[in-house]
Design a protein around this motif. Structure first.
Motif, PDB file in Angstrom:
ATOM      1  N   LYS A 225       0.828  -1.207   0.000  1.00 16.66           N
ATOM      2  CA  LYS A 225       0.000   0.000   0.000  1.00 16.66           C
ATOM      3  C   LYS A 225       0.864   1.260   0.000  1.00 16.66           C
ATOM      4  O   LYS A 225       0.600   2.215  -0.743  1.00 16.66           O
ATOM      5  CB  LYS A 225      -0.917  -0.010   1.219  1.00 16.66           C
ATOM      6  N   GLN A 226       1.906   1.252   0.840  1.00 21.39           N
ATOM      7  CA  GLN A 226       2.805   2.405   0.897  1.00 21.39           C
ATOM      8  C   GLN A 226       3.559   2.574  -0.419  1.00 21.39           C
ATOM      9  O   GLN A 226       3.815   3.698  -0.858  1.00 21.39           O
ATOM     10  CB  GLN A 226       3.782   2.242   2.060  1.00 21.39           C
ATOM     11  N   GLY A 227       3.904   1.443  -1.058  1.00 23.80           N
ATOM     12  CA  GLY A 227       4.578   1.503  -2.357  1.00 23.80           C
ATOM     13  C   GLY A 227       3.691   2.122  -3.420  1.00 23.80           C
ATOM     14  O   GLY A 227       4.154   2.927  -4.246  1.00 23.80           O
ATOM     15  N   ASP A 228       2.396   1.759  -3.413  1.00 26.31           N
ATOM     16  CA  ASP A 228       1.450   2.343  -4.368  1.00 26.31           C
ATOM     17  C   ASP A 228       1.346   3.850  -4.176  1.00 26.31           C
ATOM     18  O   ASP A 228       1.303   4.620  -5.147  1.00 26.31           O
ATOM     19  CB  ASP A 228       0.072   1.695  -4.210  1.00 26.31           C
ATOM     20  N   LEU A 229       1.281   4.287  -2.924  1.00 25.76           N
ATOM     21  CA  LEU A 229       1.197   5.717  -2.641  1.00 25.76           C
ATOM     22  C   LEU A 229       2.431   6.452  -3.151  1.00 25.76           C
ATOM     23  O   LEU A 229       2.340   7.544  -3.725  1.00 25.76           O
ATOM     24  CB  LEU A 229       1.037   5.947  -1.131  1.00 25.76           C
ATOM     25  N   LEU A 230       3.605   5.831  -2.945  1.00 25.79           N
ATOM     26  CA  LEU A 230       4.851   6.437  -3.394  1.00 25.79           C
ATOM     27  C   LEU A 230       4.892   6.547  -4.918  1.00 25.79           C
ATOM     28  O   LEU A 230       5.295   7.583  -5.479  1.00 25.79           O
ATOM     29  CB  LEU A 230       6.035   5.623  -2.886  1.00 25.79           C
ATOM     30  N   LEU A 231       4.468   5.501  -5.619  1.00 27.69           N
ATOM     31  CA  LEU A 231       4.465   5.527  -7.085  1.00 27.69           C
ATOM     32  C   LEU A 231       3.520   6.604  -7.614  1.00 27.69           C
ATOM     33  O   LEU A 231       3.830   7.303  -8.586  1.00 27.69           O
ATOM     34  CB  LEU A 231       4.050   4.154  -7.631  1.00 27.69           C
ATOM     35  N   ASN A 232       2.361   6.744  -6.961  1.00 27.29           N
ATOM     36  CA  ASN A 232       1.403   7.774  -7.385  1.00 27.29           C
ATOM     37  C   ASN A 232       2.000   9.170  -7.228  1.00 27.29           C
ATOM     38  O   ASN A 232       1.830  10.037  -8.097  1.00 27.29           O
ATOM     39  CB  ASN A 232       0.115   7.674  -6.572  1.00 27.29           C
ATOM     40  N   ARG A 233       2.715   9.387  -6.127  1.00 20.77           N
ATOM     41  CA  ARG A 233       3.320  10.699  -5.897  1.00 20.77           C
ATOM     42  C   ARG A 233       4.435  10.970  -6.903  1.00 20.77           C
ATOM     43  O   ARG A 233       4.593  12.112  -7.378  1.00 20.77           O
ATOM     44  CB  ARG A 233       3.872  10.772  -4.478  1.00 20.77           C
TER      45      ARG A 233
END
Length: 387
Positions: free
Chosen positions: A369-377
Protein backbone atom coordinates in the motif's frame (compact mmCIF):
# COMPACT_ATOMS: atom_id res chain seq x y z
CA UNK A 1 20.44 30.32 46.54
CA UNK A 2 23.18 28.19 45.09
CA UNK A 3 21.12 25.06 44.47
CA UNK A 4 17.52 26.23 44.70
CA UNK A 5 16.63 23.43 47.14
CA UNK A 6 15.03 25.83 49.64
CA UNK A 7 12.67 27.20 47.04
CA UNK A 8 11.61 23.79 45.74
CA UNK A 9 10.08 22.52 48.98
CA UNK A 10 7.03 24.74 49.48
CA UNK A 11 4.19 24.10 49.47
CA UNK A 12 4.59 20.52 50.69
CA UNK A 13 3.14 18.28 47.97
CA UNK A 14 2.54 15.53 50.52
CA UNK A 15 -0.20 17.71 52.03
CA UNK A 16 -2.04 17.82 48.69
CA UNK A 17 -1.75 14.03 48.59
CA UNK A 18 -3.16 13.77 52.13
CA UNK A 19 -6.06 16.01 51.16
CA UNK A 20 -6.77 13.71 48.22
CA UNK A 21 -6.67 10.66 50.50
CA UNK A 22 -9.28 12.25 52.78
CA UNK A 23 -11.80 12.15 49.93
CA UNK A 24 -10.76 8.91 48.21
CA UNK A 25 -8.94 6.69 50.71
CA UNK A 26 -10.13 3.96 53.03
CA UNK A 27 -11.35 4.95 56.54
CA UNK A 28 -7.90 4.15 57.94
CA UNK A 29 -6.17 6.20 55.22
CA UNK A 30 -8.61 9.07 55.82
CA UNK A 31 -7.89 9.16 59.56
CA UNK A 32 -4.14 9.16 59.00
CA UNK A 33 -4.40 11.81 56.27
CA UNK A 34 -6.46 14.15 58.47
CA UNK A 35 -3.86 13.98 61.22
CA UNK A 36 -0.98 14.67 58.85
CA UNK A 37 -2.87 17.55 57.26
CA UNK A 38 -3.45 19.09 60.68
CA UNK A 39 0.21 18.72 61.63
CA UNK A 40 1.43 20.19 58.33
CA UNK A 41 -0.91 23.18 58.51
CA UNK A 42 0.26 24.05 62.03
CA UNK A 43 3.92 23.60 61.18
CA UNK A 44 3.89 25.87 58.12
CA UNK A 45 1.27 28.35 59.43
CA UNK A 46 -0.89 27.59 56.38
CA UNK A 47 -3.67 30.03 57.10
CA UNK A 48 -4.99 30.23 53.52
CA UNK A 49 -4.84 26.48 52.96
CA UNK A 50 -6.64 25.88 56.26
CA UNK A 51 -9.43 28.28 55.23
CA UNK A 52 -9.74 26.40 51.93
CA UNK A 53 -10.02 23.02 53.69
CA UNK A 54 -12.67 24.41 56.05
CA UNK A 55 -14.70 25.67 53.09
CA UNK A 56 -14.44 22.22 51.47
CA UNK A 57 -15.62 20.47 54.61
CA UNK A 58 -12.36 18.70 55.40
CA UNK A 59 -12.12 20.40 58.80
CA UNK A 60 -14.62 22.14 61.02
CA UNK A 61 -13.80 25.78 61.61
CA UNK A 62 -11.61 26.30 64.67
CA UNK A 63 -11.52 30.03 65.37
CA UNK A 64 -8.65 29.71 67.85
CA UNK A 65 -6.50 27.77 65.38
CA UNK A 66 -7.33 30.21 62.56
CA UNK A 67 -6.30 33.13 64.78
CA UNK A 68 -3.07 31.38 65.73
CA UNK A 69 -2.21 30.66 62.09
CA UNK A 70 -3.00 34.25 61.08
CA UNK A 71 -0.77 35.65 63.81
CA UNK A 72 2.11 33.33 62.95
CA UNK A 73 1.94 34.02 59.22
CA UNK A 74 1.67 37.78 59.75
CA UNK A 75 4.77 37.80 61.95
CA UNK A 76 6.70 35.74 59.43
CA UNK A 77 5.70 38.01 56.54
CA UNK A 78 6.77 41.08 58.50
CA UNK A 79 10.19 39.50 59.05
CA UNK A 80 10.52 38.76 55.31
CA UNK A 81 9.54 42.33 54.42
CA UNK A 82 12.19 43.60 56.84
CA UNK A 83 14.83 41.34 55.24
CA UNK A 84 13.95 42.64 51.78
CA UNK A 85 14.19 46.26 52.95
CA UNK A 86 17.64 45.56 54.38
CA UNK A 87 18.75 43.81 51.18
CA UNK A 88 17.57 46.80 49.15
CA UNK A 89 19.52 49.24 51.28
CA UNK A 90 22.70 47.28 51.98
CA UNK A 91 23.13 44.67 49.25
CA UNK A 92 23.05 44.18 45.49
CA UNK A 93 20.56 42.86 42.96
CA UNK A 94 21.30 39.18 43.67
CA UNK A 95 20.44 39.48 47.37
CA UNK A 96 17.35 41.55 46.62
CA UNK A 97 16.10 38.91 44.21
CA UNK A 98 16.75 36.17 46.76
CA UNK A 99 14.79 38.06 49.42
CA UNK A 100 11.91 38.53 46.98
CA UNK A 101 11.92 34.84 46.11
CA UNK A 102 11.83 33.94 49.80
CA UNK A 103 8.76 36.14 50.11
CA UNK A 104 7.08 34.36 47.17
CA UNK A 105 7.94 31.01 48.73
CA UNK A 106 6.26 32.13 51.94
CA UNK A 107 3.01 32.85 50.08
CA UNK A 108 3.26 29.39 48.51
CA UNK A 109 3.92 27.89 51.94
CA UNK A 110 0.74 29.27 53.53
CA UNK A 111 -1.40 28.33 50.51
CA UNK A 112 -1.90 31.84 49.07
CA UNK A 113 -1.63 30.59 45.49
CA UNK A 114 -2.49 33.80 43.60
CA UNK A 115 -0.18 35.98 45.70
CA UNK A 116 2.62 33.45 45.30
CA UNK A 117 2.29 33.34 41.51
CA UNK A 118 2.23 37.15 41.34
CA UNK A 119 5.30 37.46 43.58
CA UNK A 120 7.22 34.83 41.59
CA UNK A 121 6.31 36.45 38.28
CA UNK A 122 7.40 39.89 39.46
CA UNK A 123 10.92 38.62 40.25
CA UNK A 124 11.03 36.54 37.07
CA UNK A 125 10.50 39.64 34.92
CA UNK A 126 13.30 41.64 36.53
CA UNK A 127 16.29 42.18 34.21
CA UNK A 128 18.65 41.45 37.12
CA UNK A 129 17.32 37.94 37.76
CA UNK A 130 19.93 35.27 36.94
CA UNK A 131 19.27 32.11 34.91
CA UNK A 132 19.44 29.87 37.98
CA UNK A 133 17.11 32.18 39.87
CA UNK A 134 14.65 32.09 36.97
CA UNK A 135 14.79 28.31 36.96
CA UNK A 136 14.11 28.15 40.70
CA UNK A 137 11.19 30.53 40.27
CA UNK A 138 9.74 28.38 37.48
CA UNK A 139 10.17 25.27 39.64
CA UNK A 140 8.35 27.12 42.43
CA UNK A 141 5.46 28.02 40.11
CA UNK A 142 5.43 24.47 38.78
CA UNK A 143 5.19 23.20 42.33
CA UNK A 144 2.23 25.50 42.97
CA UNK A 145 0.56 24.07 39.88
CA UNK A 146 1.14 20.53 41.10
CA UNK A 147 -0.13 21.38 44.58
CA UNK A 148 -3.41 22.76 43.23
CA UNK A 149 -3.31 20.34 40.27
CA UNK A 150 -3.77 23.04 37.65
CA UNK A 151 -2.94 21.40 34.27
CA UNK A 152 -2.66 24.71 32.40
CA UNK A 153 -0.08 26.09 34.81
CA UNK A 154 1.83 22.80 34.97
CA UNK A 155 2.14 22.50 31.19
CA UNK A 156 3.06 26.16 30.80
CA UNK A 157 5.79 26.02 33.45
CA UNK A 158 7.22 22.74 32.13
CA UNK A 159 7.63 24.36 28.71
CA UNK A 160 9.17 27.44 30.31
CA UNK A 161 11.54 25.26 32.35
CA UNK A 162 12.69 23.47 29.18
CA UNK A 163 13.50 26.80 27.54
CA UNK A 164 15.57 27.91 30.52
CA UNK A 165 17.32 24.55 30.99
CA UNK A 166 18.34 24.56 27.33
CA UNK A 167 20.02 27.92 27.91
CA UNK A 168 22.38 26.45 30.49
CA UNK A 169 20.63 24.75 33.37
CA UNK A 170 22.81 22.54 35.56
CA UNK A 171 22.55 18.77 35.96
CA UNK A 172 20.54 18.94 39.19
CA UNK A 173 17.82 21.11 37.68
CA UNK A 174 17.69 19.04 34.49
CA UNK A 175 17.24 15.88 36.54
CA UNK A 176 14.54 17.42 38.70
CA UNK A 177 12.65 18.49 35.59
CA UNK A 178 12.76 14.93 34.22
CA UNK A 179 11.33 13.56 37.47
CA UNK A 180 8.50 16.10 37.42
CA UNK A 181 7.75 15.34 33.78
CA UNK A 182 7.65 11.62 34.50
CA UNK A 183 4.91 12.12 37.10
CA UNK A 184 3.11 14.63 34.88
CA UNK A 185 3.03 12.14 31.99
CA UNK A 186 1.62 9.53 34.39
CA UNK A 187 -1.19 11.92 35.29
CA UNK A 188 -1.94 12.44 31.58
CA UNK A 189 -2.00 8.69 30.83
CA UNK A 190 1.10 9.06 28.66
CA UNK A 191 2.67 5.94 30.09
CA UNK A 192 5.23 5.41 27.31
CA UNK A 193 6.75 8.85 27.86
CA UNK A 194 6.56 8.39 31.63
CA UNK A 195 8.29 5.00 31.52
CA UNK A 196 11.12 6.34 29.34
CA UNK A 197 11.77 9.24 31.74
CA UNK A 198 11.48 6.92 34.75
CA UNK A 199 14.21 4.60 33.46
CA UNK A 200 16.33 7.58 32.42
CA UNK A 201 16.36 9.35 35.81
CA UNK A 202 15.87 6.37 38.16
CA UNK A 203 19.54 6.00 39.08
CA UNK A 204 19.97 9.75 39.59
CA UNK A 205 16.66 10.57 41.31
CA UNK A 206 17.27 13.39 43.77
CA UNK A 207 13.87 15.07 44.12
CA UNK A 208 12.53 14.17 47.57
CA UNK A 209 10.65 17.48 47.49
CA UNK A 210 8.50 16.01 44.68
CA UNK A 211 7.77 12.70 46.42
CA UNK A 212 9.62 9.94 48.21
CA UNK A 213 11.78 7.50 46.28
CA UNK A 214 9.26 4.72 47.03
CA UNK A 215 6.37 6.77 45.62
CA UNK A 216 8.41 7.71 42.55
CA UNK A 217 9.26 4.06 41.92
CA UNK A 218 5.60 3.14 42.45
CA UNK A 219 4.37 5.58 39.80
CA UNK A 220 7.19 4.78 37.38
CA UNK A 221 6.86 1.01 37.78
CA UNK A 222 3.11 1.15 37.17
CA UNK A 223 3.72 3.16 33.99
CA UNK A 224 6.27 0.57 32.84
CA UNK A 225 3.81 -2.25 33.58
CA UNK A 226 1.43 -0.95 30.92
CA UNK A 227 3.87 -0.40 28.05
CA UNK A 228 7.05 -2.45 28.57
CA UNK A 229 7.69 -5.98 27.37
CA UNK A 230 7.83 -8.76 29.92
CA UNK A 231 11.59 -9.07 29.51
CA UNK A 232 12.16 -5.33 29.96
CA UNK A 233 10.02 -5.24 33.11
CA UNK A 234 12.30 -7.88 34.62
CA UNK A 235 15.55 -6.30 33.43
CA UNK A 236 14.85 -2.58 33.81
CA UNK A 237 12.41 -2.52 36.71
CA UNK A 238 12.37 -5.61 38.93
CA UNK A 239 16.14 -6.12 38.79
CA UNK A 240 17.10 -2.43 39.03
CA UNK A 241 19.03 -1.86 42.30
CA UNK A 242 17.14 1.38 43.03
CA UNK A 243 13.82 -0.43 42.65
CA UNK A 244 14.89 -3.43 44.72
CA UNK A 245 15.91 -1.08 47.52
CA UNK A 246 12.40 0.38 47.98
CA UNK A 247 10.13 -2.48 46.90
CA UNK A 248 9.61 -3.41 50.54
CA UNK A 249 7.60 -0.18 50.91
CA UNK A 250 5.31 -1.02 47.95
CA UNK A 251 4.84 -4.83 48.17
CA UNK A 252 1.62 -4.89 46.13
CA UNK A 253 3.41 -3.37 43.12
CA UNK A 254 6.24 -5.87 43.37
CA UNK A 255 3.83 -8.83 43.64
CA UNK A 256 1.87 -7.62 40.63
CA UNK A 257 4.95 -7.22 38.42
CA UNK A 258 6.68 -10.37 39.60
CA UNK A 259 3.60 -12.59 39.34
CA UNK A 260 2.98 -11.29 35.80
CA UNK A 261 6.57 -12.04 34.84
CA UNK A 262 6.41 -15.51 36.44
CA UNK A 263 2.98 -16.24 34.89
CA UNK A 264 1.38 -16.70 38.31
CA UNK A 265 -1.94 -15.27 37.24
CA UNK A 266 -3.99 -16.00 40.38
CA UNK A 267 -1.44 -14.07 42.46
CA UNK A 268 -1.39 -11.39 39.77
CA UNK A 269 -5.15 -10.79 40.08
CA UNK A 270 -5.05 -10.40 43.87
CA UNK A 271 -2.00 -8.14 43.63
CA UNK A 272 -3.71 -6.01 40.98
CA UNK A 273 -6.68 -5.51 43.33
CA UNK A 274 -4.29 -4.46 46.10
CA UNK A 275 -2.51 -2.03 43.76
CA UNK A 276 -5.84 -0.40 42.95
CA UNK A 277 -6.82 -0.04 46.61
CA UNK A 278 -3.45 0.95 48.05
CA UNK A 279 -2.06 3.09 45.24
CA UNK A 280 -4.32 3.94 42.30
CA UNK A 281 -7.28 5.10 44.39
CA UNK A 282 -5.19 7.40 46.58
CA UNK A 283 -2.77 8.79 43.99
CA UNK A 284 -3.64 12.26 42.76
CA UNK A 285 -1.87 11.47 39.51
CA UNK A 286 -3.26 7.99 38.78
CA UNK A 287 -6.77 8.06 40.29
CA UNK A 288 -8.46 9.15 37.07
CA UNK A 289 -6.80 6.27 35.19
CA UNK A 290 -7.44 3.46 37.69
CA UNK A 291 -10.06 1.71 35.55
CA UNK A 292 -7.96 2.08 32.42
CA UNK A 293 -4.91 0.70 34.21
CA UNK A 294 -6.66 -2.34 35.70
CA UNK A 295 -8.36 -3.10 32.37
CA UNK A 296 -5.10 -2.88 30.41
CA UNK A 297 -3.29 -5.08 32.90
CA UNK A 298 -6.04 -7.72 32.77
CA UNK A 299 -5.89 -7.69 28.97
CA UNK A 300 -2.14 -8.03 29.13
CA UNK A 301 -2.35 -11.04 31.44
CA UNK A 302 -5.04 -12.74 29.30
CA UNK A 303 -3.01 -12.16 26.12
CA UNK A 304 0.15 -13.45 27.76
CA UNK A 305 -1.56 -16.71 28.76
CA UNK A 306 -3.26 -17.17 25.38
CA UNK A 307 0.05 -16.72 23.52
CA UNK A 308 1.26 -20.01 24.99
CA UNK A 309 -1.61 -22.12 23.61
CA UNK A 310 -3.46 -22.82 20.40
CA UNK A 311 -6.53 -23.54 22.53
CA UNK A 312 -7.45 -24.09 26.17
CA UNK A 313 -10.62 -24.65 28.15
CA UNK A 314 -12.49 -21.91 29.94
CA UNK A 315 -12.24 -24.02 33.08
CA UNK A 316 -8.43 -24.18 33.03
CA UNK A 317 -8.20 -20.50 32.24
CA UNK A 318 -10.52 -19.63 35.12
CA UNK A 319 -8.46 -21.82 37.45
CA UNK A 320 -5.26 -20.09 36.31
CA UNK A 321 -6.66 -16.71 37.31
CA UNK A 322 -8.47 -17.95 40.41
CA UNK A 323 -11.90 -16.76 39.21
CA UNK A 324 -15.14 -18.33 37.97
CA UNK A 325 -15.76 -19.53 34.42
CA UNK A 326 -18.61 -17.02 34.14
CA UNK A 327 -16.24 -14.16 34.95
CA UNK A 328 -13.63 -15.29 32.41
CA UNK A 329 -16.31 -15.81 29.75
CA UNK A 330 -17.69 -12.31 30.35
CA UNK A 331 -14.23 -10.70 30.33
CA UNK A 332 -13.00 -12.46 27.21
CA UNK A 333 -16.26 -11.81 25.31
CA UNK A 334 -15.97 -8.08 25.99
CA UNK A 335 -12.30 -7.82 25.04
CA UNK A 336 -12.64 -10.02 21.93
CA UNK A 337 -15.57 -7.91 20.70
CA UNK A 338 -13.46 -4.79 21.19
CA UNK A 339 -10.61 -6.31 19.17
CA UNK A 340 -8.25 -6.36 22.14
CA UNK A 341 -7.80 -10.16 22.28
CA UNK A 342 -7.28 -12.44 19.30
CA UNK A 343 -9.26 -15.56 20.09
CA UNK A 344 -12.63 -17.23 19.57
CA UNK A 345 -14.79 -18.58 22.39
CA UNK A 346 -16.54 -21.90 21.77
CA UNK A 347 -19.25 -21.59 24.39
CA UNK A 348 -20.70 -25.03 23.66
CA UNK A 349 -17.38 -26.83 23.99
CA UNK A 350 -16.11 -24.51 26.71
CA UNK A 351 -12.93 -23.84 24.73
CA UNK A 352 -10.98 -20.71 23.85
CA UNK A 353 -9.22 -20.94 20.47
CA UNK A 354 -6.52 -18.42 19.67
CA UNK A 355 -6.36 -16.85 16.22
CA UNK A 356 -3.17 -14.82 16.25
CA UNK A 357 -3.02 -12.08 13.63
CA UNK A 358 -0.82 -12.82 10.63
CA UNK A 359 1.74 -10.09 11.24
CA UNK A 360 3.91 -11.00 8.24
CA UNK A 361 0.98 -10.81 5.83
CA UNK A 362 -0.19 -7.54 7.39
CA UNK A 363 3.30 -6.13 7.03
CA UNK A 364 3.41 -7.20 3.36
CA UNK A 365 0.04 -5.58 2.64
CA UNK A 366 1.13 -2.38 4.39
CA UNK A 367 4.36 -2.27 2.34
CA UNK A 368 2.43 -2.77 -0.94
CA UNK A 369 0.00 0.00 0.00
CA UNK A 370 2.80 2.41 0.90
CA UNK A 371 4.58 1.50 -2.36
CA UNK A 372 1.45 2.34 -4.37
CA UNK A 373 1.20 5.72 -2.64
CA UNK A 374 4.85 6.44 -3.39
CA UNK A 375 4.47 5.53 -7.08
CA UNK A 376 1.40 7.77 -7.38
CA UNK A 377 3.32 10.70 -5.90
CA UNK A 378 6.28 10.08 -8.24
CA UNK A 379 3.96 10.04 -11.24
CA UNK A 380 2.34 13.31 -10.16
CA UNK A 381 5.74 14.88 -9.64
CA UNK A 382 6.93 13.66 -13.07
CA UNK A 383 3.84 15.22 -14.64
CA UNK A 384 4.53 18.56 -12.98
CA UNK A 385 8.22 18.50 -14.01
CA UNK A 386 7.40 17.68 -17.64
CA UNK A 387 5.06 20.67 -17.82
Amino acid sequence: MADGAIFAKKPELTLAQHKFAVFNGTPEQRTEALQKLSDGIKQDKMVDFYAQLVSEGVFENDAALAKELEAGSTAQLAELDKNYAEAKEEHGDLEQNESSIHRAVFFAQIGAEDRAHAAYEEVLQRPTTTLNQKLDIVFGKLRLGLFAYNPQIIQKEIERAHELVNKGGDWDRRNRLKAIECIWHCSQRQFKEASDLFIECLSTFASPELMSMADFVCHGALACAVVMTRADIKKKVLDAPEVVEVMGAIPAVERMLRSLYECNYASFFTALADVETQHLRVSRYLFAHRRYFTREMRIRAYAQLLESYLSLTLKSMAESFGVSQEFIDSELSRFVAAGRLHCVIDKVGGIVVTNRPDTKNAQYQRTVKQGDLLLNRIQKLAGIVSM
